[in-house]
Structures are given as C-alpha cells and as structure tokens.
Design a protein around this motif. Structure first.
Motif, PDB file in Angstrom:
ATOM      1  N   PHE A  34       0.829  -1.200   0.000  1.00 15.66           N
ATOM      2  CA  PHE A  34       0.000   0.000   0.000  1.00 15.66           C
ATOM      3  C   PHE A  34       0.863   1.250   0.000  1.00 15.66           C
ATOM      4  CE2 PHE A  34       0.599  -1.728   4.209  1.00 15.66           C
ATOM      5  CZ  PHE A  34       1.087  -0.656   4.940  1.00 15.66           C
ATOM      6  N   GLY A  35       0.309   2.305  -0.531  1.00 15.18           N
ATOM      7  CA  GLY A  35       0.989   3.585  -0.571  1.00 15.18           C
ATOM      8  C   GLY A  35       0.052   4.666  -1.072  1.00 15.18           C
ATOM      9  N   PRO A  36       0.317   5.931  -0.715  1.00 14.50           N
ATOM     10  CA  PRO A  36      -0.585   7.016  -1.095  1.00 14.50           C
ATOM     11  C   PRO A  36      -0.625   7.296  -2.600  1.00 14.50           C
ATOM     12  CG  PRO A  36       1.354   7.878   0.020  1.00 14.50           C
ATOM     13  CD  PRO A  36       1.426   6.386   0.106  1.00 14.50           C
ATOM     14  N   ASP A  37       0.439   6.967  -3.308  1.00 12.62           N
ATOM     15  CA  ASP A  37       0.499   7.239  -4.747  1.00 12.62           C
ATOM     16  C   ASP A  37       0.547   5.953  -5.562  1.00 12.62           C
ATOM     17  OD1 ASP A  37       0.586  10.040  -4.301  1.00 12.62           O
ATOM     18  OD2 ASP A  37       2.709   9.870  -3.797  1.00 12.62           O
ATOM     19  N   PHE A  38      -0.087   4.927  -5.060  1.00 16.09           N
ATOM     20  CA  PHE A  38      -0.065   3.609  -5.680  1.00 16.09           C
ATOM     21  C   PHE A  38      -1.398   3.350  -6.370  1.00 16.09           C
ATOM     22  CE2 PHE A  38      -0.355  -1.193  -4.734  1.00 16.09           C
ATOM     23  CZ  PHE A  38       0.357  -1.543  -5.866  1.00 16.09           C
ATOM     24  N   SER A  39      -1.342   2.911  -7.603  1.00 16.73           N
ATOM     25  CA  SER A  39      -2.556   2.526  -8.327  1.00 16.73           C
ATOM     26  C   SER A  39      -2.744   1.018  -8.139  1.00 16.73           C
ATOM     27  CB  SER A  39      -2.445   2.891  -9.803  1.00 16.73           C
ATOM     28  OG  SER A  39      -3.619   2.511 -10.470  1.00 16.73           O
ATOM     29  N   ALA A  40      -3.300   0.661  -7.002  1.00 16.66           N
ATOM     30  CA  ALA A  40      -3.432  -0.753  -6.628  1.00 16.66           C
ATOM     31  C   ALA A  40      -4.278  -1.531  -7.621  1.00 16.66           C
ATOM     32  CB  ALA A  40      -4.010  -0.867  -5.224  1.00 16.66           C
ATOM     33  N   SER A  41      -5.417  -0.982  -8.009  1.00 19.51           N
ATOM     34  CA  SER A  41      -6.303  -1.725  -8.906  1.00 19.51           C
ATOM     35  C   SER A  41      -5.638  -1.969 -10.259  1.00 19.51           C
ATOM     36  CB  SER A  41      -7.643  -1.020  -9.073  1.00 19.51           C
ATOM     37  OG  SER A  41      -7.457   0.285  -9.559  1.00 19.51           O
ATOM     38  N   LYS A  56      -6.118   6.493   3.523  1.00 17.11           N
ATOM     39  CA  LYS A  56      -5.103   7.493   3.193  1.00 17.11           C
ATOM     40  C   LYS A  56      -4.161   6.998   2.107  1.00 17.11           C
ATOM     41  CE  LYS A  56      -5.304   9.571   7.710  1.00 17.11           C
ATOM     42  NZ  LYS A  56      -4.652   9.902   8.959  1.00 17.11           N
ATOM     43  N   ASP A  57      -4.374   5.763   1.680  1.00 12.02           N
ATOM     44  CA  ASP A  57      -3.522   5.159   0.664  1.00 12.02           C
ATOM     45  C   ASP A  57      -4.359   4.201  -0.184  1.00 12.02           C
ATOM     46  OD1 ASP A  57      -3.884   2.826   2.200  1.00 12.02           O
ATOM     47  OD2 ASP A  57      -2.043   3.172   3.302  1.00 12.02           O
ATOM     48  N   ALA A 104       8.983  -8.184  -8.436  1.00 15.89           N
ATOM     49  CA  ALA A 104      10.011  -7.309  -9.018  1.00 15.89           C
ATOM     50  C   ALA A 104       9.383  -5.995  -9.461  1.00 15.89           C
ATOM     51  CB  ALA A 104      10.691  -8.013 -10.188  1.00 15.89           C
ATOM     52  N   ASP A 105       8.213  -6.065 -10.076  1.00 14.36           N
ATOM     53  CA  ASP A 105       7.506  -4.853 -10.484  1.00 14.36           C
ATOM     54  C   ASP A 105       7.052  -4.055  -9.262  1.00 14.36           C
ATOM     55  OD1 ASP A 105       6.331  -2.970 -12.155  1.00 14.36           O
ATOM     56  OD2 ASP A 105       4.539  -4.172 -12.535  1.00 14.36           O
ATOM     57  N   LEU A 106       6.637  -4.756  -8.221  1.00 15.66           N
ATOM     58  CA  LEU A 106       6.181  -4.085  -7.006  1.00 15.66           C
ATOM     59  C   LEU A 106       7.311  -3.310  -6.332  1.00 15.66           C
ATOM     60  CD1 LEU A 106       3.626  -3.744  -5.272  1.00 15.66           C
ATOM     61  CD2 LEU A 106       4.394  -5.699  -3.922  1.00 15.66           C
ATOM     62  N   ARG A 107       8.551  -3.814  -6.443  1.00 16.44           N
ATOM     63  CA  ARG A 107       9.704  -3.105  -5.857  1.00 16.44           C
ATOM     64  C   ARG A 107       9.895  -1.735  -6.487  1.00 16.44           C
ATOM     65  NH1 ARG A 107      12.172  -8.238  -6.081  1.00 16.44           N
ATOM     66  NH2 ARG A 107      13.318  -7.660  -7.949  1.00 16.44           N
ATOM     67  N   GLU A 108       9.390  -1.557  -7.697  1.00 19.51           N
ATOM     68  CA  GLU A 108       9.514  -0.273  -8.401  1.00 19.51           C
ATOM     69  C   GLU A 108       8.389   0.699  -8.038  1.00 19.51           C
ATOM     70  OE1 GLU A 108      12.295   0.158 -10.103  1.00 19.51           O
ATOM     71  OE2 GLU A 108      12.786  -1.923  -9.571  1.00 19.51           O
ATOM     72  N   GLN A 109       7.424   0.231  -7.266  1.00 22.51           N
ATOM     73  CA  GLN A 109       6.272   1.050  -6.898  1.00 22.51           C
ATOM     74  C   GLN A 109       6.521   1.752  -5.556  1.00 22.51           C
ATOM     75  OE1 GLN A 109       3.583   1.279  -8.988  1.00 22.51           O
ATOM     76  NE2 GLN A 109       4.774  -0.026 -10.366  1.00 22.51           N
ATOM     77  N   PRO A 110       5.883   2.906  -5.364  1.00 17.52           N
ATOM     78  CA  PRO A 110       6.040   3.647  -4.101  1.00 17.52           C
ATOM     79  C   PRO A 110       5.134   3.078  -3.003  1.00 17.52           C
ATOM     80  CG  PRO A 110       4.575   4.847  -5.549  1.00 17.52           C
ATOM     81  CD  PRO A 110       5.020   3.616  -6.305  1.00 17.52           C
ATOM     82  N   VAL A 111       5.459   1.867  -2.547  1.00 16.77           N
ATOM     83  CA  VAL A 111       4.584   1.188  -1.587  1.00 16.77           C
ATOM     84  C   VAL A 111       5.357   0.590  -0.423  1.00 16.77           C
ATOM     85  CG1 VAL A 111       2.852   0.578  -3.324  1.00 16.77           C
ATOM     86  CG2 VAL A 111       4.682  -1.026  -2.838  1.00 16.77           C
ATOM     87  N   VAL A 112       4.623   0.385   0.640  1.00 16.91           N
ATOM     88  CA  VAL A 112       5.093  -0.408   1.767  1.00 16.91           C
ATOM     89  C   VAL A 112       4.679  -1.838   1.450  1.00 16.91           C
ATOM     90  CG1 VAL A 112       4.757  -0.890   4.228  1.00 16.91           C
ATOM     91  CG2 VAL A 112       4.830   1.474   3.412  1.00 16.91           C
ATOM     92  N   ARG A 113       5.589  -2.761   1.622  1.00 18.00           N
ATOM     93  CA  ARG A 113       5.303  -4.184   1.446  1.00 18.00           C
ATOM     94  C   ARG A 113       5.375  -4.809   2.839  1.00 18.00           C
ATOM     95  NH1 ARG A 113       7.698  -1.871  -2.366  1.00 18.00           N
ATOM     96  NH2 ARG A 113       9.723  -1.872  -1.402  1.00 18.00           N
ATOM     97  N   LEU A 114       4.299  -5.478   3.224  1.00 21.06           N
ATOM     98  CA  LEU A 114       4.180  -5.960   4.596  1.00 21.06           C
ATOM     99  C   LEU A 114       3.741  -7.418   4.622  1.00 21.06           C
ATOM    100  CD1 LEU A 114       3.936  -5.447   7.703  1.00 21.06           C
ATOM    101  CD2 LEU A 114       1.627  -4.635   7.241  1.00 21.06           C
TER     102      LEU A 114
END
Length: 141
Positions: free
Chosen positions: A9-16, A43-44, A76-86
C-alpha cells in the motif's frame, strides 16, 4: 495455528491497475479516499493477499518462501512502486497442542524478506481451544 497476510500500500499507488496488470487474486483491494468501516477514509491505496491457515508454526517459513519464489515476476515490479510491502504473521497462543509456539526465522529467510523490501510484523492472538463438554448424565431432572 498461524495466519499469514501479505499487503502492499501507498498514497500514490494505483493498486487496482497493478492487481489487474498482474492478474492477482486479492482478498482486498482499496483506493485512496475510499471509506473505511470507521467512517474515516483510506489514506492510501493497496491490496492484500491472505494465505491459507497453517496448523503448525513450522509450516510458516516454507510456505512464505514458496510464495516469494513463485511471485518473483510481480514482486520485481512491485519493488519499483512507491509502496510499503508488509508480511503479517498471526500466531495463536494458549492452545493445548501449541501453548507457546515459536517462529524461527533463519538468516536466509530474513535476507529474502530484506531483498524484497518486505517488512515483517508478528502478532500473537490468545485462544481458548477447550470446548467445555456438558455432562448431561449428572443433571437433575
């Protein structure tokens, strides 16, 4: 018993868009500004994946290692995204079969999480697995 949840998750992440692009079968996907049950707003944006419950704690690490290896492409693609991985691990404590369970994390497992930039959170949930049996033979008529 153990419960495992992976989320990003992240505030500038296009999750869908991310979930759709990778064909992920999520348990939950949310958008920034979407209402929460508490009447607040997210908030994200993010998504979560629930693993199947495991009965013993020694199943946890191998299951997560398999997940990480099988998910290398989209991770690998997710590592390039502005997200927290939990990665959240929930363990029940107080059961007769596993009163005080232990989760053991070897260095290679922890390195795998670090390489994927995945935070690890562990929670203990008290449980009472003793179902009281009612002995009807002793009850008065």
């Amino acid at each position: 018993m153990a419960f495992i949840l992976f989320s990003a998750f992240g505030p500038d992440f296009s999750a869908s868009d991310f979930v759709s692009k990778h064909g992920l079968k999520t348990d939950s996907t949310w958008s920034k500004g979407q209402p929460l049950r508490s009447r607040n707003l997210h908030k994200d944006a993010g998504f979560s994946l629930n693993f199947d419950e495991v009965q013993t704690t020694n199943e946890v690490v191998p299951l997560i290692e398999t997940f990480l290896k099988e998910s290398q492409g989209w991770l690998a693609d997710l590592r390039e995204q502005p997200v927290v991985r939990l990665l959240h691990l929930g363990v029940t404590v107080g059961e007769e079969s596993s009163f005080a369970p232990c989760l053991e994390f070897c260095v290679s497992f922890l390195k795998l999480l670090v390489d994927e930039r995945i935070e690890l959170h562990v929670s203990a949930y008290p449980t009472n697995d003793t179902d009281e049996q009612i002995d009807t033979s002793r009850q008065q008529p």
